[in-house]
Motif scaffolding. Sequence first.
Motif, PDB file in Angstrom:
ATOM      1  N   PHE A 248      29.793   6.289  -3.674  1.00 16.49           N
ATOM      2  CA  PHE A 248      28.548   6.791  -2.857  1.00 16.49           C
ATOM      3  C   PHE A 248      28.674   6.593  -1.395  1.00 16.49           C
ATOM      4  O   PHE A 248      29.133   5.697  -1.010  1.00 16.49           O
ATOM      5  N   ARG A 249      28.613   7.944  -0.607  1.00 19.54           N
ATOM      6  CA  ARG A 249      28.816   8.132   0.753  1.00 19.54           C
ATOM      7  C   ARG A 249      27.452   8.226   1.503  1.00 19.54           C
ATOM      8  O   ARG A 249      26.792   9.174   1.056  1.00 19.54           O
ATOM      9  N   PHE A 250      27.314   7.625   2.543  1.00 18.25           N
ATOM     10  CA  PHE A 250      26.159   7.958   3.450  1.00 18.25           C
ATOM     11  C   PHE A 250      26.456   9.399   4.023  1.00 18.25           C
ATOM     12  O   PHE A 250      27.328   9.771   4.557  1.00 18.25           O
ATOM     13  N   ASN A 251      25.144  10.242   3.825  1.00 19.70           N
ATOM     14  CA  ASN A 251      25.323  11.534   4.456  1.00 19.70           C
ATOM     15  C   ASN A 251      24.247  11.595   5.535  1.00 19.70           C
ATOM     16  O   ASN A 251      22.904  11.302   5.098  1.00 19.70           O
ATOM     17  N   ALA A 252      24.608  11.552   6.779  1.00 20.09           N
ATOM     18  CA  ALA A 252      23.815  11.579   7.853  1.00 20.09           C
ATOM     19  C   ALA A 252      22.627  12.466   7.854  1.00 20.09           C
ATOM     20  O   ALA A 252      21.563  12.415   8.271  1.00 20.09           O
ATOM     21  N   GLU A 253      23.153  13.958   7.462  1.00 25.84           N
ATOM     22  CA  GLU A 253      22.008  14.862   7.499  1.00 25.84           C
ATOM     23  C   GLU A 253      20.811  14.692   6.513  1.00 25.84           C
ATOM     24  O   GLU A 253      19.654  14.739   7.085  1.00 25.84           O
ATOM     25  N   GLN A 254      21.093  14.216   5.324  1.00 28.70           N
ATOM     26  CA  GLN A 254      20.157  13.904   4.496  1.00 28.70           C
ATOM     27  C   GLN A 254      19.759  12.483   4.637  1.00 28.70           C
ATOM     28  O   GLN A 254      18.690  12.157   3.951  1.00 28.70           O
ATOM     29  N   GLN A 255      20.308  11.567   5.515  1.00 27.19           N
ATOM     30  CA  GLN A 255      19.828  10.152   5.690  1.00 27.19           C
ATOM     31  C   GLN A 255      19.680   9.644   4.233  1.00 27.19           C
ATOM     32  O   GLN A 255      18.953   8.801   3.902  1.00 27.19           O
ATOM     33  N   ASN A 256      20.964   9.866   3.304  1.00 22.09           N
ATOM     34  CA  ASN A 256      20.562   9.334   2.085  1.00 22.09           C
ATOM     35  C   ASN A 256      22.228   8.965   1.580  1.00 22.09           C
ATOM     36  O   ASN A 256      23.218   9.384   2.337  1.00 22.09           O
ATOM     37  N   MET A 257      22.353   8.329   0.404  1.00 25.75           N
ATOM     38  CA  MET A 257      23.486   7.926  -0.082  1.00 25.75           C
ATOM     39  C   MET A 257      23.842   9.186  -1.123  1.00 25.75           C
ATOM     40  O   MET A 257      22.936   9.594  -1.966  1.00 25.75           O
ATOM     41  N   VAL A 258      24.977   9.699  -1.017  1.00 21.84           N
ATOM     42  CA  VAL A 258      25.213  10.962  -1.869  1.00 21.84           C
ATOM     43  C   VAL A 258      26.499  10.371  -2.913  1.00 21.84           C
ATOM     44  O   VAL A 258      27.349  10.018  -2.321  1.00 21.84           O
ATOM     45  N   ALA A 259      26.603  10.812  -4.259  1.00 18.25           N
ATOM     46  CA  ALA A 259      27.712  10.575  -4.862  1.00 18.25           C
ATOM     47  C   ALA A 259      28.654  11.517  -4.474  1.00 18.25           C
ATOM     48  O   ALA A 259      28.838  12.778  -4.191  1.00 18.25           O
ATOM     49  N   ALA A 260      29.971  10.702  -4.322  1.00 19.93           N
ATOM     50  CA  ALA A 260      31.313  11.695  -3.577  1.00 19.93           C
ATOM     51  C   ALA A 260      31.697  12.250  -5.060  1.00 19.93           C
ATOM     52  O   ALA A 260      31.372  11.935  -6.095  1.00 19.93           O
ATOM     53  N   GLU A 261      32.899  13.183  -4.826  1.00 20.16           N
ATOM     54  CA  GLU A 261      33.324  13.721  -5.643  1.00 20.16           C
ATOM     55  C   GLU A 261      34.286  12.716  -6.639  1.00 20.16           C
ATOM     56  O   GLU A 261      34.597  11.798  -6.455  1.00 20.16           O
TER      57      GLU A 261
END
Lengths: 100, 425
Positions: free
Chosen positions: B383-396
């Motif tokens: 999981f990587r931090f997504n600055a736009e969503q201010q959330n952790m997002v599952a990576a590929e």
Amino acid sequence: MKACAAVLFTIFITFPAAAEVDKRARSLAATCAACHGTDGKSVGGTAVLAGVDQALFIRQMLAFKSGQRKATVMHQHAKGYTDAEIEKMAAYFSAQQRGE
Amino acid sequence: MTCDRRAFLKIAAGGTLLTAFPNIAFAAPELLKKKGPRVVIVGAGFGGATCAKYLRLWSDKKIEVILVERSPTFISCPMSNTVLGGSRSMQDITHSYQALGKKYGAKLIRGEVLAIDPIKHTVNLAKGYLKYDRLVVAPGIDLLYDQVEGLSQKIADEQIPHAWKAGPQTALLRKQLEAMADGGVYLLSIPKAPYRCPPGPYERACQVAFYLKNHKPKSKVLILDANPDITSKKGLFLSAWNTLYPGMIEYRPNATVTAVNAATRSAKTEFEDVKADVLNIVPPMRAGKAADLAGAVNVDQRWCAVDFRTYESKAQPHVHIIGDAVAAGLPKSGHMATAQAKVTAAAIIELMNGRQPDPDPVVNNTCYSMVSDKEAMHVANVFRFNAEQQNMVAAEGGGVSEKFSEEEGSYAKYWAKNIWSDALR
């Protein structure tokens, strides 16, 4: 006496190294620790990453990433990291002492 | 075991009169006078213990770390289902906190947190208070007993265990299974997500079926799931149930248990009353109480919103929340709690030194489920931090096992060994 000298020597060489630690690399490497042990010092069953050869680590991770090397779980993890991050992990692990 | 007690600092009683009014801060003495930079951590589960270790390790022991925990030992939820299956003992999943003190110099206090003042930066225990620069709250979960009529902490402790915090209830549930006659029914009810350890209930069904198949083969496992479907590793669990325990496990979705009767050993859903010989009712969950004391519960009155670069609470500055209590698109797992603990430790060290924390944190999760004594399967994600969503997002690239196997069963055991060591030793 010999032991004391060894301890002193270790202190002198590890202090400057600790000051120069790449924290991003350290944090990336720490994401491997749940399975591969703190600083890559596995306590059983999984590969010991501490002291690993950098080129070998990168080659293996890229092989997991491409699917060239079959795995149960490592292909899924490897794909989640960029090549640059894999290089940082390699540098960090290779600088760790193998065993305590 | 007795060593563990010694590992905790013995805090001298501050006078019986004062401890009778633990919430009156002015009357209680300061415990362990604060002299330098200090982090207090509340809760020594996977998250709290790992955070204590890594704060000491990565600050070159320059930050004082005080770890407050009410239990004398660490009992691991991961692998606790195998105690029900019989392939591990309680002792196998119980670990000492000693190394956190001896090797890393974290100060352990055994006790219950009674109050937190996030403005004055104090944590109150029965015998006095602690000051902090930054507070890490790793409270785990509390069970919402009041959402199941007839259930209470007392009934859970004595008659209808949830065993969703590994410990005495795990041992009680195992005892009840051992006492059950062949041909009996074991009932497991699963609360609506989000709850701790998404695949945990389905793994438990496998472990109980494993025990019953070998000792009481006429018995049945009945699952009442409040969710519309199996919430994790669905295909893999179905394959395990059908091939390893054919005909033993019955699964009913959309079945929320709303009431239980300990005397008649029955559970009630919207549609039916179900009788069972062993009732294992897992109630809905929320962040543990310490998160409330810190004023950090701000999502659905249950969970805590955080900044994923630091795990600092969105409600309380200088208070960091980690583990199952966090509201996130991240799995509530021990592995994830350790990952969050490391991001938090690194960020706190930077913040306390007036530097910027890593703007782009990466974590991962590997969750094994033991489907028998030897076989397992997993789900894994980065999981990587997504600055736009201010959330952790599952990576590929994340995903589940191709199939359950003995090979993965070995890896599950190695995972447990290594993560226990990474958190505690």
